[in-house]
Design an enzyme around this catalytic site. Structure first.
Site, PDB file in Angstrom:
ATOM      1  N   ASP A  43      32.021  20.450 -11.647  1.00  0.00           N
ATOM      2  CA  ASP A  43      32.110  19.055 -11.217  1.00  0.00           C
ATOM      3  C   ASP A  43      31.128  18.803 -10.073  1.00  0.00           C
ATOM      4  OD1 ASP A  43      33.777  16.437 -11.255  1.00  0.00           O
ATOM      5  OD2 ASP A  43      33.610  16.980  -9.149  1.00  0.00           O
ATOM      6  N   TYR A  48      26.531  15.461  -3.515  1.00  0.00           N
ATOM      7  CA  TYR A  48      26.836  16.791  -2.968  1.00  0.00           C
ATOM      8  C   TYR A  48      25.576  17.528  -2.491  1.00  0.00           C
ATOM      9  CZ  TYR A  48      31.334  15.845  -5.228  1.00  0.00           C
ATOM     10  OH  TYR A  48      32.517  15.258  -5.614  1.00  0.00           O
ATOM     11  N   LYS A  77      27.958  12.590 -11.001  1.00  0.00           N
ATOM     12  CA  LYS A  77      28.408  11.243 -10.594  1.00  0.00           C
ATOM     13  C   LYS A  77      27.260  10.420 -10.030  1.00  0.00           C
ATOM     14  CE  LYS A  77      32.701  13.481  -9.193  1.00  0.00           C
ATOM     15  NZ  LYS A  77      32.261  14.745  -8.582  1.00  0.00           N
ATOM     16  N   HIS A 110      30.878   7.189  -8.966  1.00  0.00           N
ATOM     17  CA  HIS A 110      31.582   7.944  -7.914  1.00  0.00           C
ATOM     18  C   HIS A 110      32.632   7.093  -7.177  1.00  0.00           C
ATOM     19  CE1 HIS A 110      30.774  11.707  -5.256  1.00  0.00           C
ATOM     20  NE2 HIS A 110      32.040  11.364  -5.188  1.00  0.00           N
TER      21      HIS A 110
HETATM   22  P1  NAP Z   1      40.273  21.485  -3.064  1.00  0.00           P
HETATM   23  O1  NAP Z   1      39.728  22.126  -4.266  1.00  0.00           O
HETATM   24  O2  NAP Z   1      41.642  20.907  -3.101  1.00  0.00           O
HETATM   25  O3  NAP Z   1      40.285  22.461  -1.816  1.00  0.00           O
HETATM   26  C1  NAP Z   1      39.226  23.233  -1.412  1.00  0.00           C
HETATM   27  C2  NAP Z   1      39.689  24.049  -0.220  1.00  0.00           C
HETATM   28  O4  NAP Z   1      40.738  24.922  -0.599  1.00  0.00           O
HETATM   29  C3  NAP Z   1      38.595  24.900   0.376  1.00  0.00           C
HETATM   30  O5  NAP Z   1      38.812  24.934   1.768  1.00  0.00           O
HETATM   31  C4  NAP Z   1      38.854  26.272  -0.239  1.00  0.00           C
HETATM   32  O6  NAP Z   1      38.396  27.293   0.621  1.00  0.00           O
HETATM   33  C5  NAP Z   1      40.370  26.281  -0.350  1.00  0.00           C
HETATM   34  N1  NAP Z   1      40.848  27.066  -1.507  1.00  0.00           N
HETATM   35  C6  NAP Z   1      40.363  27.046  -2.770  1.00  0.00           C
HETATM   36  N2  NAP Z   1      41.062  27.868  -3.564  1.00  0.00           N
HETATM   37  C7  NAP Z   1      42.028  28.420  -2.785  1.00  0.00           C
HETATM   38  C8  NAP Z   1      43.054  29.349  -3.055  1.00  0.00           C
HETATM   39  N3  NAP Z   1      43.251  29.871  -4.258  1.00  0.00           N
HETATM   40  N4  NAP Z   1      43.871  29.711  -2.029  1.00  0.00           N
HETATM   41  C9  NAP Z   1      43.683  29.186  -0.797  1.00  0.00           C
HETATM   42  N5  NAP Z   1      42.728  28.288  -0.474  1.00  0.00           N
HETATM   43  C10 NAP Z   1      41.900  27.911  -1.479  1.00  0.00           C
HETATM   44  O7  NAP Z   1      39.348  20.317  -2.527  1.00  0.00           O
HETATM   45  P2  NAP Z   1      38.051  19.506  -2.846  1.00  0.00           P
HETATM   46  O8  NAP Z   1      36.853  20.357  -2.763  1.00  0.00           O
HETATM   47  O9  NAP Z   1      38.155  18.319  -1.972  1.00  0.00           O
HETATM   48  O10 NAP Z   1      38.249  19.002  -4.339  1.00  0.00           O
HETATM   49  C11 NAP Z   1      37.817  19.726  -5.448  1.00  0.00           C
HETATM   50  C12 NAP Z   1      36.581  19.114  -6.092  1.00  0.00           C
HETATM   51  O11 NAP Z   1      36.851  17.770  -6.465  1.00  0.00           O
HETATM   52  C13 NAP Z   1      35.351  18.955  -5.172  1.00  0.00           C
HETATM   53  O12 NAP Z   1      34.680  20.178  -4.960  1.00  0.00           O
HETATM   54  C14 NAP Z   1      34.562  17.927  -5.931  1.00  0.00           C
HETATM   55  O13 NAP Z   1      33.878  18.530  -7.032  1.00  0.00           O
HETATM   56  C15 NAP Z   1      35.664  16.998  -6.428  1.00  0.00           C
HETATM   57  N6  NAP Z   1      35.873  15.836  -5.526  1.00  0.00           N
HETATM   58  C16 NAP Z   1      35.605  14.594  -6.029  1.00  0.00           C
HETATM   59  C17 NAP Z   1      35.755  13.482  -5.217  1.00  0.00           C
HETATM   60  C18 NAP Z   1      35.467  12.107  -5.758  1.00  0.00           C
HETATM   61  O14 NAP Z   1      35.328  11.168  -4.966  1.00  0.00           O
HETATM   62  N7  NAP Z   1      35.385  11.931  -7.063  1.00  0.00           N
HETATM   63  C19 NAP Z   1      36.199  13.617  -3.891  1.00  0.00           C
HETATM   64  C20 NAP Z   1      36.492  14.908  -3.419  1.00  0.00           C
HETATM   65  C21 NAP Z   1      36.332  15.997  -4.249  1.00  0.00           C
HETATM   66  P3  NAP Z   1      37.348  28.434   0.125  1.00  0.00           P
HETATM   67  O15 NAP Z   1      36.154  27.728  -0.431  1.00  0.00           O
HETATM   68  O16 NAP Z   1      37.077  29.198   1.355  1.00  0.00           O
HETATM   69  O17 NAP Z   1      38.089  29.221  -0.915  1.00  0.00           O
END
Ligand code: NAP
Length: 317
Positions: A43, A48, A77, A110
């Protein structure tokens, strides 16, 4: 179920890898290693700032015979500065070139916020601010114009499926009035503190697949100082108890809560062990009571609300 059938007939994996905040320097290796681990959905987004490097990782994996292009599902996006109908094809072509790809499997708008165009030759990604520092300039491109330009790039073969993100029910219903077909996917912030159940139910009724982002709630926002001092979901008593009962990690429990309800997840991790753990999170079932206990944590708490953060844009929040 390891994939969701989209309204285009194409399959979208239930678990993918998020690419937000994956540093440029690590992005190629991270993507390459994730493919090696078994990830097929990535994704990404122009915003990004790492699409070229992610594309390098994909190209290397294909070259090394780890995977074929058609086995991957690449999402990207369209950023807010490119909503005008002439900029949508310009950007999708630029982003495809960055990824070294012929097509995206899914291309999303987005945010439903149109801001002034910034020439990619001047600054890319442009982010929210027109001068890179402080000025937000709204642009009056109606969402209908952007959506119809998205339909045109789909028809031209640049994206197999198209969709939207950060859209609420009222706008979704409005889109349906002029869209040739409902968006294939809605990507939203979705975790136990923000379940958005009415919106999830509406999408189900309309045949629009949901992808959850920020599945771990505040965790992703700690490094940005945007977690609102909210207790971690990964350490919450409810998650801990279910983790103990199922023998799965708290992260796996939170991801399964979504996927078991038919919602795709795209957790981001830069750590190889957590990467594997997150991918292997669909081989167990939560009971109805466990699902409910997690859903009951809902407090309607949104962390990703950039429209509400900027003083200029806050009037639209
Ligand atoms: P997330 O996946 O909920 O959380 C990421 C965080 O959790 C990082 O700090 C990561 O640290 C930690 N983590 C990951 N796996 C873990 C595990 N198994 N145990 C403990 N901690 C863990 O958050 P996100 O990055 O905000 O969301 C995911 C994806 O959604 C983004 O990367 C992006 O592609 C997409 N997104 C889209 C939008 C939009 O507007 N459409 C907005 C936000 C995000 P480490 O990296 O150190 O493991």
């Amino acid at each position: 179920m390891s994939a969701i059938k989209l309204n285009t007939g194409l399959l979208m994996p239930l678990v993918g890898k998020g690419l937000w905040k994956v540093p440029r320097a690590d992005a190629a290796d991270t993507v390459y290693n994730a493919i090696k681990t078994g990830y097929r959905l990535f994704d990404g987004a122009g915003d990004y700032g790492n699409e070229k490097e992610c594309g390098d990782g994909v190209a290397r994996a294909i070259k090394d015979g780890l995977v074929k292009r058609e086995e991957l599902f690449i999402t990207s996006k369209l950023w807010n500065t490119f909503h005008a109908k002439e900029h949508v094809p310009q950007l999708v072509k630029k982003q495809l070139a960055d990824w070294q790809l012929e097509y995206f499997d899914l291309f999303l708008i987005h945010f439903p916020v149109s801001i002034a165009y910034v020439d990619p030759a001047v600054r890319y990604p442009p982010e929210w601010f027109v001068d890179g520092v402080s000025k937000v300039q709204l642009q009056n491109t109606p969402y209908q114009e952007t959506w119809q330009a998205m339909e045109a790039i789909q028809e031209a073969g640049y994206a197999k499926s198209i969709g939207v993100s950060n859209v609420q029910g009222a706008l979704l219903l409005d889109i349906l009035k002029y869209a040739k077909k409902a968006p294939s996917v809605l990507q939203i912030e979705h975790h136990p503190y923000l379940t958005q159940q009415p919106l999830v139910d509406l999408c189900k009724e309309l045949g629009i697949a949901i992808t959850a982002y920020s599945s771990f709630g505040p965790t992703s926002f700690v490094e940005l100082g945007m977690d609102k001092n909210t207790p971690s979901l990964l350490k919450h008593d409810v998650t801990a108890e279910i983790s103990k009962a199922t023998g799965k990690t708290p992260a796996q429990v939170l991801l399964r809560w979504a996927t078991q309800r038919g919602i795709a997840v795209i957790p981001k991790s830069n750590d190889p062990n957590r990467l594997a753990q997150n991918l292997n999170s669909t081989d167990f079932e939560l009971s109805t009571e466990q699902l409910k206990a997690i859903s009951d944590l809902n407090i309607g708490l949104r962390f990703n609300n950039p429209v509400g953060v900027s003083p200029l844009l806050s009037i639209f929040a």
